[in-house]
Design a protein around this motif. Structure first.
Motif, PDB file in Angstrom:
ATOM      1  N   GLU A 144     -17.729  14.793  47.814  1.00 59.44           N
ATOM      2  CA  GLU A 144     -18.138  13.620  48.592  1.00 59.44           C
ATOM      3  C   GLU A 144     -17.173  13.341  49.747  1.00 59.44           C
ATOM      4  N   LEU A 145     -15.876  13.547  49.496  1.00 58.72           N
ATOM      5  CA  LEU A 145     -14.878  13.312  50.544  1.00 58.72           C
ATOM      6  C   LEU A 145     -14.621  14.550  51.382  1.00 58.72           C
ATOM      7  N   ASP A 146     -15.184  15.683  50.942  1.00 60.37           N
ATOM      8  CA  ASP A 146     -15.011  16.976  51.598  1.00 60.37           C
ATOM      9  C   ASP A 146     -13.529  17.320  51.734  1.00 60.37           C
ATOM     10  N   VAL A 147     -12.837  17.247  50.598  1.00 57.91           N
ATOM     11  CA  VAL A 147     -11.418  17.592  50.529  1.00 57.91           C
ATOM     12  C   VAL A 147     -11.210  18.575  49.389  1.00 57.91           C
ATOM     13  N   PRO A 148     -10.127  19.313  49.398  1.00 60.08           N
ATOM     14  CA  PRO A 148      -9.859  20.249  48.303  1.00 60.08           C
ATOM     15  C   PRO A 148      -9.642  19.493  46.987  1.00 60.08           C
ATOM     16  N   GLU A 149     -10.248  19.997  45.927  1.00 60.63           N
ATOM     17  CA  GLU A 149     -10.105  19.374  44.616  1.00 60.63           C
ATOM     18  C   GLU A 149      -8.647  19.356  44.168  1.00 60.63           C
ATOM     19  N   ASN A 150      -7.877  20.366  44.562  1.00 65.21           N
ATOM     20  CA  ASN A 150      -6.454  20.416  44.193  1.00 65.21           C
ATOM     21  C   ASN A 150      -5.681  19.237  44.771  1.00 65.21           C
ATOM     22  N   ASP A 151      -6.083  18.757  45.953  1.00 65.94           N
ATOM     23  CA  ASP A 151      -5.419  17.596  46.531  1.00 65.94           C
ATOM     24  C   ASP A 151      -5.693  16.350  45.688  1.00 65.94           C
ATOM     25  N   LEU A 152      -6.939  16.214  45.215  1.00 59.77           N
ATOM     26  CA  LEU A 152      -7.270  15.079  44.353  1.00 59.77           C
ATOM     27  C   LEU A 152      -6.499  15.160  43.044  1.00 59.77           C
ATOM     28  N   LEU A 153      -6.413  16.351  42.488  1.00 61.59           N
ATOM     29  CA  LEU A 153      -5.657  16.542  41.259  1.00 61.59           C
ATOM     30  C   LEU A 153      -4.199  16.143  41.464  1.00 61.59           C
ATOM     31  N   ALA A 154      -3.616  16.535  42.589  1.00 69.01           N
ATOM     32  CA  ALA A 154      -2.227  16.180  42.886  1.00 69.01           C
ATOM     33  C   ALA A 154      -2.063  14.666  42.958  1.00 69.01           C
ATOM     34  N   VAL A 155      -3.018  13.987  43.571  1.00 71.95           N
ATOM     35  CA  VAL A 155      -2.950  12.526  43.654  1.00 71.95           C
ATOM     36  C   VAL A 155      -3.037  11.927  42.258  1.00 71.95           C
ATOM     37  N   GLY A 211       0.038  12.099  40.289  1.00 73.35           N
ATOM     38  CA  GLY A 211       1.184  11.405  40.849  1.00 73.35           C
ATOM     39  C   GLY A 211       2.139  12.306  41.612  1.00 73.35           C
ATOM     40  N   ARG A 212       1.625  13.397  42.155  1.00 79.26           N
ATOM     41  CA  ARG A 212       2.482  14.321  42.914  1.00 79.26           C
ATOM     42  C   ARG A 212       1.935  14.568  44.309  1.00 79.26           C
ATOM     43  N   ALA A 213       1.417  13.515  44.917  1.00 84.41           N
ATOM     44  CA  ALA A 213       0.847  13.631  46.261  1.00 84.41           C
ATOM     45  C   ALA A 213       1.887  14.063  47.274  1.00 84.41           C
ATOM     46  N   ASN A 214       3.103  13.562  47.147  1.00 79.17           N
ATOM     47  CA  ASN A 214       4.154  13.907  48.095  1.00 79.17           C
ATOM     48  C   ASN A 214       4.538  15.380  47.976  1.00 79.17           C
ATOM     49  N   GLN A 215       4.718  15.866  46.744  1.00 80.38           N
ATOM     50  CA  GLN A 215       5.098  17.260  46.550  1.00 80.38           C
ATOM     51  C   GLN A 215       4.004  18.213  47.019  1.00 80.38           C
ATOM     52  N   ALA A 216       2.749  17.789  46.935  1.00 89.12           N
ATOM     53  CA  ALA A 216       1.617  18.635  47.320  1.00 89.12           C
ATOM     54  C   ALA A 216       1.257  18.489  48.797  1.00 89.12           C
ATOM     55  N   ASN A 217       2.045  17.697  49.542  1.00 91.58           N
ATOM     56  CA  ASN A 217       1.800  17.482  50.971  1.00 91.58           C
ATOM     57  C   ASN A 217       0.409  16.934  51.250  1.00 91.58           C
ATOM     58  N   VAL A 218      -0.031  15.990  50.429  1.00 92.54           N
ATOM     59  CA  VAL A 218      -1.322  15.340  50.633  1.00 92.54           C
ATOM     60  C   VAL A 218      -1.213  14.438  51.860  1.00 92.54           C
ATOM     61  N   ALA A 219      -2.232  14.444  52.675  1.00 87.60           N
ATOM     62  CA  ALA A 219      -2.229  13.659  53.910  1.00 87.60           C
ATOM     63  C   ALA A 219      -2.514  12.187  53.639  1.00 87.60           C
ATOM     64  N   GLY A 220      -1.958  11.353  54.487  1.00 85.25           N
ATOM     65  CA  GLY A 220      -2.215   9.921  54.396  1.00 85.25           C
ATOM     66  C   GLY A 220      -3.679   9.585  54.566  1.00 85.25           C
ATOM     67  N   SER A 221      -4.407  10.382  55.350  1.00 84.19           N
ATOM     68  CA  SER A 221      -5.828  10.115  55.558  1.00 84.19           C
ATOM     69  C   SER A 221      -6.618  10.278  54.263  1.00 84.19           C
ATOM     70  N   LEU A 222      -6.174  11.164  53.368  1.00 80.70           N
ATOM     71  CA  LEU A 222      -6.849  11.305  52.073  1.00 80.70           C
ATOM     72  C   LEU A 222      -6.628  10.054  51.235  1.00 80.70           C
ATOM     73  N   VAL A 223      -5.411   9.527  51.255  1.00 81.48           N
ATOM     74  CA  VAL A 223      -5.124   8.301  50.515  1.00 81.48           C
ATOM     75  C   VAL A 223      -6.005   7.165  51.036  1.00 81.48           C
TER      76      VAL A 223
END
Length: 166
Positions: free
Chosen positions: A125-136, A139-151
């Motif tokens: 639905e958000l058209d983002v990689p599932e691994n990024d959601l898993l990282a969020v 609780g490891r969004a920072n280590q996975a370099n998740v973008a602020g726009s995903l948050v």
């Protein structure tokens, strides 16, 4: 019918027999076929469960490209015109990860479940990689370099607050 070897050799010669089809070959490679490690000929090597096909890697690359593009569009960073980046270069500081609340991962996971969504469904639905959601969610969004726009997209889509005061 396929022949399966017990590892012994019934004949002489420098090569061996493919453990999948039984064909004699001088160049066997190891392949994982249905959970078994087998020595296979080049014709049977395509049955290797660990091998990623070119089309799979191409699809994954295209999916990641589209996900990044859509995330950038949703956040207002990208309007469909890439000439600015081609001329000026990119500035990754424009999409920093905000300071996140202490339990942001649990908050996202609970909100996703409350919405009746599986992780892969929300990623689609958000058209983002599932691994990024898993990282969020872990609780490891920072280590996975998740973008602020995903948050921000998660906050908007799930109706939750993940970032501390902006």
């Amino acid at each position: 019918m396929a022949k399966y070897s017990t590892g012994g050799s019934s004949g002489g010669g420098g090569g061996g027999a493919c453990e999948l089809c039984g064909k004699s070959s001088d160049s066997l490679t190891e392949a994982n076929v249905a959970g078994a490690q087998l020595q296979v000929c080049s014709e049977c090597a395509s049955h290797n469960d660990n091998a990623e096909t070119d089309s799979e890697s191409d699809r994954e690359r295209e999916r990641n490209r589209k996900a990044a593009q859509n995330t950038a569009k949703a956040s207002g960073v990208y309007d469909g015109d890439s000439s600015r980046w081609e001329e000026e270069g990119t500035n990754y500081d424009d999409d920093p990860l905000p300071y996140l609340v202490a339990d942001y991962g649990e908050t996202v996971e609970q909100a996703r479940q409350d919405a009746g969504l599986q992780r892969d469904e929300l990623a689609e639905e958000l058209d983002v990689p599932e691994n990024d959601l898993l990282a969020v969610e872990q609780g490891r969004a920072n280590q996975a370099n998740v973008a602020g726009s995903l948050v921000e997209a998660l906050e908007d889509h799930l109706g939750v607050d993940l970032a501390e005061d902006r």
